[in-house]
Scaffold this motif. Structure first.
Motif, mmCIF file in Angstrom:
data_model
loop_
_atom_site.group_PDB
_atom_site.id
_atom_site.type_symbol
_atom_site.label_atom_id
_atom_site.label_comp_id
_atom_site.label_asym_id
_atom_site.label_seq_id
_atom_site.Cartn_x
_atom_site.Cartn_y
_atom_site.Cartn_z
ATOM 1 N N ARG A 253 -6.790 9.469 -5.696
ATOM 2 C CA ARG A 253 -7.558 8.655 -6.645
ATOM 3 C C ARG A 253 -8.099 7.402 -5.966
ATOM 4 O O ARG A 253 -9.276 7.038 -6.142
ATOM 5 N N ASP A 254 -7.250 6.765 -5.172
ATOM 6 C CA ASP A 254 -7.707 5.564 -4.458
ATOM 7 C C ASP A 254 -8.785 5.905 -3.434
ATOM 8 O O ASP A 254 -9.724 5.126 -3.224
ATOM 9 N N LEU A 255 -8.648 7.063 -2.786
ATOM 10 C CA LEU A 255 -9.667 7.482 -1.821
ATOM 11 C C LEU A 255 -11.012 7.683 -2.512
ATOM 12 O O LEU A 255 -12.065 7.310 -1.969
ATOM 13 N N ARG A 256 -10.994 8.253 -3.702
ATOM 14 C CA ARG A 256 -12.254 8.446 -4.429
ATOM 15 C C ARG A 256 -12.864 7.122 -4.846
ATOM 16 O O ARG A 256 -14.094 6.992 -4.904
ATOM 17 N N GLU B 40 -6.716 -3.033 6.585
ATOM 18 C CA GLU B 40 -5.278 -3.294 6.624
ATOM 19 C C GLU B 40 -4.639 -3.075 5.259
ATOM 20 O O GLU B 40 -3.517 -2.561 5.167
ATOM 21 N N ALA B 41 -5.345 -3.481 4.194
ATOM 22 C CA ALA B 41 -4.800 -3.289 2.847
ATOM 23 C C ALA B 41 -4.691 -1.805 2.512
ATOM 24 O O ALA B 41 -3.726 -1.361 1.884
ATOM 25 N N TRP B 42 -5.697 -1.032 2.915
ATOM 26 C CA TRP B 42 -5.644 0.412 2.690
ATOM 27 C C TRP B 42 -4.481 1.039 3.446
ATOM 28 O O TRP B 42 -3.734 1.870 2.911
ATOM 29 N N ILE C 29 -5.110 11.602 4.163
ATOM 30 C CA ILE C 29 -5.823 10.701 3.248
ATOM 31 C C ILE C 29 -5.986 9.328 3.886
ATOM 32 O O ILE C 29 -7.038 8.688 3.760
ATOM 33 N N LEU C 30 -4.952 8.885 4.594
ATOM 34 C CA LEU C 30 -5.019 7.590 5.274
ATOM 35 C C LEU C 30 -6.158 7.568 6.288
ATOM 36 O O LEU C 30 -6.994 6.644 6.292
ATOM 37 N N SER C 31 -6.227 8.570 7.146
ATOM 38 C CA SER C 31 -7.266 8.583 8.175
ATOM 39 C C SER C 31 -8.653 8.751 7.555
ATOM 40 O O SER C 31 -9.623 8.118 8.002
#
Length: 678
Positions: free
Chosen positions: A557-560, A572-574, A600-602
């Protein structure tokens, strides 16, 4: 050639080996017993009305690991003060309303359970203490509201005496090893990541299949560093002041894993010969030191097995400088090999920067003067609120049911039972799916301890009236119980025995041997622990599979939101948000969840990079439009849009956008199902 007497010699040597294994456990038991005796002695000398809380607190705080004991003691003090203050506040708000006070107590324990689940390690313990300290004080003050302040001061004093004695005994009798343990673990993990990455570039075809499983295991090991950091800062005051460096070292290891994954995701789609050809220029640019050793063996022996040069302080600080230099060299690699070479070089540079942060943490652990403080430490991030909300509800319902039972039955020991119900639920609920089993073991251990306490009270103590006799008798039970509590198979029972032995015995300045009083008190303690276990079994937590699914779903959801431009955090926050979720992945779930979070991080980092590079022209609009397709779970549309943007940029001198596009393409193709339907 062996002599015939050799087998007999082996049998003789077996005893010292057994003794060597048992000695630390027995020594811990002796320290705990001494701390309990010291706490009781001071409470008796001050003529406090319930010295057993001093002894109980000493038994709870005393831990086999020095850092754990000191950190637990500090946060127990904080929680005690907060809980005592809350008891006075509730009494002031509801001076003549017993129902209001009891409902307020249940709500407060629920709030503390929420905080206890939300936070990690020893800071969570402060919330648990503030919850059941209120219950302890309420057990005495509810019948005399006018004495609430005096009772709060008295109970807090008794508890703090026990905490101080445990911290003093542990701190003066032990030299902490958490610092060396943490250094060894960070170095071993860093060496393994580096070795596997180096082998991937040397021979991609032989490494891409085994890579995901190895990486998932390393993700779990990096996540497990979090409690070790807490133990280390408990032992070393200077580490507490610079803990951001250690948190940054953990983040660096996650970043190194991300760089490794980006390179592997790209090479896995290429034929073997083509993958080797594209990886060779980057492999040749790796520092000579990176190519000189392989991954260290995992486990505690890794640090001892490390080469002397790598174990020295100079090498720890030098590694950081070397890794930063490697990152600069890789970032400056000429783009003659096209997008693939640029992607692999950027992945290697990310890995180098991550290892530099880890090496900076090693420098802090071995020579603090050489460590460099990061510009801004990672803030506190909540991985998921749902488990904390559910545990708060479990605690509220459990405590409220216990209070209703006491009111309806008018049981004289009912409030004592509610106190130990609160203790059980607050301590065990954060263990999630293990909480019911752990609480049941806690209850069984308390039942066995009640039998031992009865033997002490009615068979041993009546013939021994001095304090030293009391301390000696208690020690005869506490030493073996504490030693057995360090054995994993016996821990569920003997942790409870160690915690509840002193309150069950109930030593006072004027010891009375009233059978009815003992049985009432013991029944309240045992009943409260068993009721807490029953409540945790009947009210289940969020299942581990659901928690893992939610961590991935929340991250998607955050990635979208990133892809649509509705949220534009700093990289950095991500990273901090995803690192918190990696640490929160439950034990025992499929390791693929960790791999999905790293993917998802990358991807999120590359999405942020692409949105930052997208201009205000038509090409930038097409790039943003392609990324927005990801926000609508249209993977095919996003890939087609990125391919169109990439085709327009073919042959351009700036490879930043094509490289980021290629990373997104590689990762999304491997996780099409999650990105498309997550």
């Amino acid at each position: 050639m062996s002599s015939p007497a050799a087998p007999a010699d082996d049998r003789i040597v077996a005893w010292p080996a057994w003794l060597e294994a048992a000695a630390p456990k027995l020594l811990y038991g002796a320290k705990l017993a001494f701390a309990v005796a010291l706490a009781l002695f001071i409470a008796f000398a001050l003529e406090l009305d319930n010295p057993s809380w001093a002894g109980t607190s000493a038994a709870i705080v005393c831990q086999p690991v020095l850092g754990a004991s000191l950190r637990k003691g500090f946060f127990r003090m904080v929680g005690t003060v907060v809980g005592a203050t809350m008891a006075v506040i509730l009494t002031g708000i509801f001076p003549q309303s017993r129902v209001g006070f009891l409902v307020g107590m249940a709500l407060w324990t629920a709030v503390c359970s929420f905080g206890n689940t939300l936070t990690r390690n020893f800071s969570a313990y402060a919330f648990a203490l503030s919850g059941y300290t209120l219950a302890i004080i309420a057990g005495d003050s509810i019948s005399e509201p006018g004495q609430a302040f005096h009772l709060a001061i008295t109970r807090a004093t008794e508890i703090i005496i026990g905490i101080s004695c445990a911290m003093a005994v542990t701190g003066l009798s032990e030299i902490g090893t958490s610092r060396d343990k943490l250094a060894g673990a960070v170095e071993a993990i860093g060496r393994e990541i580096l070795g596997h990455f180096r082998d991937l570039l040397r021979d991609p075809a032989s490494r891409v299949e085994a890579g995901p499983d190895v990486r998932r295991a390393l993700i779990a090991r990096v996540a497990a560093l979090d409690p070790v950091i807490d133990q280390a800062i408990g032992e070393e005051p200077e580490l507490r002041q610079r803990v951001a460096i250690l948190r940054d070292a953990t983040a660096g290891l996650f970043a190194a894993l991300t760089g490794w994954r980006i390179a592997e995701s790209h090479l896995v789609h290429l034929p073997g010969d083509e993958a080797r050809r594209r990886a060779r220029p980057v492999a040749e640019r790796l520092p000579e030191a990176w190519r000189a050793f392989g991954p260290a063996p995992s486990g505690s022996a890794a640090f001892d097995a490390a080469e002397p040069a790598l174990r020295s302080v100079d090498a720890a600080a030098g590694d950081r400088r070397r890794d930063l230099a490697a990152a600069r060299a890789l970032a400056g690699l000429k783009p003659g090999g096209g997008v693939s070479q640029r992607l692999l070089a950027d992945a290697a540079a990310r890995l180098a920067l991550g290892l530099a942060a880890a090496a900076n943490g090693l420098a802090l652990l071995r020579d603090p003067a050489r460590a460099r403080d990061p510009g801004r430490g990672p803030g506190f991030v909540v991985a998921d609120y749902l488990p904390a909300v559910v545990n708060a509800m479990r605690t509220f319902v459990s405590v409220l049911a216990g209070l209703l039972f006491w009111i309806l039955t008018e049981w004289p020991s009912g409030l004592g039972a509610v106190t130990f119900l609160s203790v059980t639920v607050l301590l065990m609920a954060p263990q999630q799916e293990k909480s019911g089993k752990a609480a049941l073991g806690f209850g069984i251990g308390t039942v066995l301890t009640a039998v031992l306490a009865a033997i002490v009270n009615f068979a041993l103590l009546p013939n021994h009236e001095s304090f030293f006799a009391l301390a000696g008798i208690l020690s005869c039970f506490l030493v073996p119980m504490a030693a057995l509590s360090t054995v994993p198979a016996f821990a569920p029972y003997f942790v409870a025995a160690t915690m509840n032995f002193v309150p069950l015995v109930g030593p006072t300045n004027q010891i009375t041997f009233n059978t009815l009083s003992f049985y009432n008190s013991a029944l309240g303690i045992v009943g409260g622990c068993l009721a807490g276990a029953l409540a945790l079994v009947l009210i289940p937590p969020v299942p581990r599979g659901m928690r893992a699914d939610r961590l991935v779903a929340l991250s998607l959801r955050d990635l979208r939101r990133l892809a649509s431009g509705r949220w534009c955090p700093r990289p950095e926050a991500w990273q901090n948000r995803l690192h918190a979720r990696l640490i929160a992945v439950p034990e025992g779930v499929d390791p693929v969840y960790g791999s999905q979070l790293v993917a998802i991080l990358s991807t999120g980092l590359q999405v942020l990079r692409l949105r930052g590079l997208a201009g205000r022209d038509a090409a930038g609009n097409r790039l943003r439009g392609a990324l927005e397709r990801l926000a609508h779970q249209d993977v095919d549309g996003m890939l087609a849009g990125l391919d169109a943007v990439d085709a327009d940029l073919v042959g351009g001198p700036d490879l930043r956008v094509p490289t980021a596009i290629q990373v997104v393409r590689d990762v999304v193709r491997q996780h099409r199902h999650e990105f498309g339907e997550g």
